[in-house]
Write a protein that holds these residues in place. Structure first.
Motif, mmCIF file in Angstrom:
data_model
loop_
_atom_site.group_PDB
_atom_site.id
_atom_site.type_symbol
_atom_site.label_atom_id
_atom_site.label_comp_id
_atom_site.label_asym_id
_atom_site.label_seq_id
_atom_site.Cartn_x
_atom_site.Cartn_y
_atom_site.Cartn_z
ATOM 1 N N TYR A 71 0.868 -1.181 0.000
ATOM 2 C CA TYR A 71 0.000 0.000 0.000
ATOM 3 C C TYR A 71 0.903 1.229 0.000
ATOM 4 C CZ TYR A 71 1.234 0.402 4.933
ATOM 5 O OH TYR A 71 1.936 0.527 6.108
ATOM 6 N N SER A 72 0.351 2.379 -0.339
ATOM 7 C CA SER A 72 1.123 3.619 -0.303
ATOM 8 C C SER A 72 1.254 4.068 1.141
ATOM 9 C CB SER A 72 0.436 4.697 -1.142
ATOM 10 O OG SER A 72 0.490 4.362 -2.502
ATOM 11 N N CYS A 73 2.473 4.036 1.646
ATOM 12 C CA CYS A 73 2.740 4.409 3.035
ATOM 13 C C CYS A 73 3.160 5.880 3.071
ATOM 14 C CB CYS A 73 3.844 3.514 3.598
ATOM 15 S SG CYS A 73 4.268 3.926 5.297
ATOM 16 N N ARG A 74 2.488 6.658 3.901
ATOM 17 C CA ARG A 74 2.752 8.105 3.930
ATOM 18 C C ARG A 74 3.132 8.600 5.317
ATOM 19 N NH1 ARG A 74 -1.691 7.400 0.294
ATOM 20 N NH2 ARG A 74 -1.202 8.126 -1.813
ATOM 21 N N LYS A 75 3.423 7.680 6.220
ATOM 22 C CA LYS A 75 3.867 8.073 7.556
ATOM 23 C C LYS A 75 4.996 7.134 7.980
ATOM 24 C CE LYS A 75 1.813 9.908 11.685
ATOM 25 N NZ LYS A 75 1.246 9.491 12.899
ATOM 26 N N ALA B 64 4.856 4.024 9.890
ATOM 27 C CA ALA B 64 4.262 4.446 11.168
ATOM 28 C C ALA B 64 2.770 4.666 10.984
ATOM 29 C CB ALA B 64 4.939 5.719 11.663
ATOM 30 N N GLY B 65 2.248 4.152 9.892
ATOM 31 C CA GLY B 65 0.823 4.305 9.609
ATOM 32 C C GLY B 65 0.421 3.327 8.525
ATOM 33 N N GLY B 66 -0.833 2.986 8.470
ATOM 34 C CA GLY B 66 -1.320 2.007 7.508
ATOM 35 C C GLY B 66 -1.816 2.652 6.230
ATOM 36 N N PRO B 67 -2.537 1.872 5.421
ATOM 37 C CA PRO B 67 -3.036 2.377 4.144
ATOM 38 C C PRO B 67 -4.097 3.455 4.306
ATOM 39 C CG PRO B 67 -3.796 0.120 4.539
ATOM 40 C CD PRO B 67 -2.848 0.465 5.644
ATOM 41 N N SER B 68 -4.200 4.339 3.308
ATOM 42 C CA SER B 68 -5.279 5.326 3.298
ATOM 43 C C SER B 68 -6.553 4.633 2.806
ATOM 44 C CB SER B 68 -4.943 6.484 2.367
ATOM 45 O OG SER B 68 -5.154 6.093 1.032
ATOM 46 N N ILE B 69 -7.659 5.351 2.921
ATOM 47 C CA ILE B 69 -8.957 4.795 2.516
ATOM 48 C C ILE B 69 -8.975 4.472 1.023
ATOM 49 C CG2 ILE B 69 -10.091 7.023 2.106
ATOM 50 C CD1 ILE B 69 -12.374 5.543 3.933
ATOM 51 N N LYS B 70 -8.160 5.235 0.250
ATOM 52 C CA LYS B 70 -8.128 5.004 -1.208
ATOM 53 C C LYS B 70 -7.607 3.609 -1.554
ATOM 54 C CE LYS B 70 -7.492 9.646 -3.067
ATOM 55 N NZ LYS B 70 -6.468 10.549 -3.592
ATOM 56 N N HIS B 71 -6.793 3.058 -0.658
ATOM 57 C CA HIS B 71 -6.169 1.773 -0.968
ATOM 58 C C HIS B 71 -7.202 0.683 -1.250
ATOM 59 C CE1 HIS B 71 -3.376 -1.532 -0.931
ATOM 60 N NE2 HIS B 71 -4.021 -2.104 0.053
ATOM 61 N N SER B 72 -8.287 0.692 -0.490
ATOM 62 C CA SER B 72 -9.295 -0.362 -0.677
ATOM 63 C C SER B 72 -10.388 0.064 -1.658
ATOM 64 C CB SER B 72 -9.904 -0.760 0.667
ATOM 65 O OG SER B 72 -10.237 0.380 1.396
ATOM 66 N N ASP B 73 -10.264 1.268 -2.210
ATOM 67 C CA ASP B 73 -11.278 1.787 -3.133
ATOM 68 C C ASP B 73 -10.884 1.416 -4.570
ATOM 69 O OD1 ASP B 73 -13.231 3.165 -4.440
ATOM 70 O OD2 ASP B 73 -12.317 5.133 -4.140
ATOM 71 N N ARG B 74 -11.215 0.214 -4.970
ATOM 72 C CA ARG B 74 -10.879 -0.244 -6.323
ATOM 73 C C ARG B 74 -12.154 -0.322 -7.164
ATOM 74 N NH1 ARG B 74 -6.202 0.830 -4.911
ATOM 75 N NH2 ARG B 74 -4.393 -0.441 -5.376
ATOM 76 N N LYS B 75 -12.046 0.098 -8.434
ATOM 77 C CA LYS B 75 -13.193 -0.007 -9.345
ATOM 78 C C LYS B 75 -13.554 -1.479 -9.542
ATOM 79 C CE LYS B 75 -12.008 4.191 -11.827
ATOM 80 N NZ LYS B 75 -11.520 4.769 -13.091
ATOM 81 N N ARG B 76 -14.721 -1.694 -10.139
ATOM 82 C CA ARG B 76 -15.189 -3.068 -10.304
ATOM 83 C C ARG B 76 -14.346 -3.802 -11.343
ATOM 84 N NH1 ARG B 76 -21.269 -3.475 -11.603
ATOM 85 N NH2 ARG B 76 -20.362 -2.675 -13.530
ATOM 86 N N ARG B 77 -14.054 -5.047 -11.037
ATOM 87 C CA ARG B 77 -13.253 -5.891 -11.920
ATOM 88 C C ARG B 77 -13.818 -5.899 -13.348
ATOM 89 N NH1 ARG B 77 -10.458 -10.750 -10.450
ATOM 90 N NH2 ARG B 77 -10.455 -12.307 -12.090
#
Ligand SMILES: Cc1cc2nc3c(=O)[nH]c(=O)nc-3n(C[C@H](O)[C@H](O)[C@H](O)COP(=O)(O)O)c2cc1C
Length: 168
Positions: A11-15, A148-161
């Motif tokens: 995931y994109s880590c930003r912290k 020092a932080g987990g994924p943002s909410i965008k990480h699980s926001d994937r368009k439909r397959r």
């Protein structure tokens, strides 16, 4: 981690924690980038590993997304070396750079570290801060370190397959 688990864990880590990445881990990450494929094996990609605090501070002037990371990887390619497709003069150096960066990101994740692909920076300002990049096309920066932080909410926001994949 096996690859199936790794691509899902990334995931994109930003912290980041305020501690450097050990040299042996940096070497593993760098080797992953160097193992990346490139058009006609031209290997035009260069990596700058920025850990010096003075440079990391300066880079904040050209990029809002350095996240105070202890390490910032800068990825660019030499347009004198990259392969250009005959049919339409498309320079594949950017593709080479993105693949290189992807290998870095996946290796970062596999080591339990975190990083983010950052494309939103001012390339002219970056070249003033890092004059050694002046003859290169800089494609992305990867702030990285211990998460020092987990994924943002965008990480699980994937368009439909079914909207993104077509079997023909
Ligand atoms: C080409 C590209 C450019 C990006 N640029 C930025 C950026 O400038 N700043 C940032 O915080 N994230 C950036 N990202 C990360 C994306 O925002 C992130 O991948 C997306 O929101 C999905 O989240 P995930 O990586 O956690 O799955 C970029 C990603 C890509 C592939």
């Amino acid at each position: 981690m096996d690859f199936k688990a790794l691509v899902r864990a990334r995931y994109s880590c930003r912290k980041f924690e305020d501690r450097p990445i050990e040299q042996d881990k940096l070497d593993i990450i760098i080797d992953a980038g160097l193992a990346a494929p490139s058009a006609i094996n031209s290997q035009p990609v260069h990596l700058w590993v920025i850990q010096d605090e003075k440079y990391r501070e300066e880079l904040k002037k050209c990029c809002k997304f350095t996240f105070n990371a202890p390490c910032i990887m800068v990825v660019g390619y030499d347009p004198e070396i990259s392969w250009v497709r005959d049919y339409d003069d498309k320079d594949e150096g950017e593709a080479d750079s993105v693949i290189f960066a992807t290998c870095l990101l996946m290796q970062i994740a596999d080591l339990g570290l975190g990083g983010t692909y950052v494309g939103d920076f001012d390339p002219a300002a970056l070249k003033r801060i890092l004059p050694m990049t002046k003859d290169y096309e800089v494609i992305c920066m990867i702030p990285c370190g211990y998460p020092a932080g987990g994924p943002s909410i965008k990480h699980s926001d994937r368009k439909r397959r079914e909207d993104r994949v077509t079997f023909v």
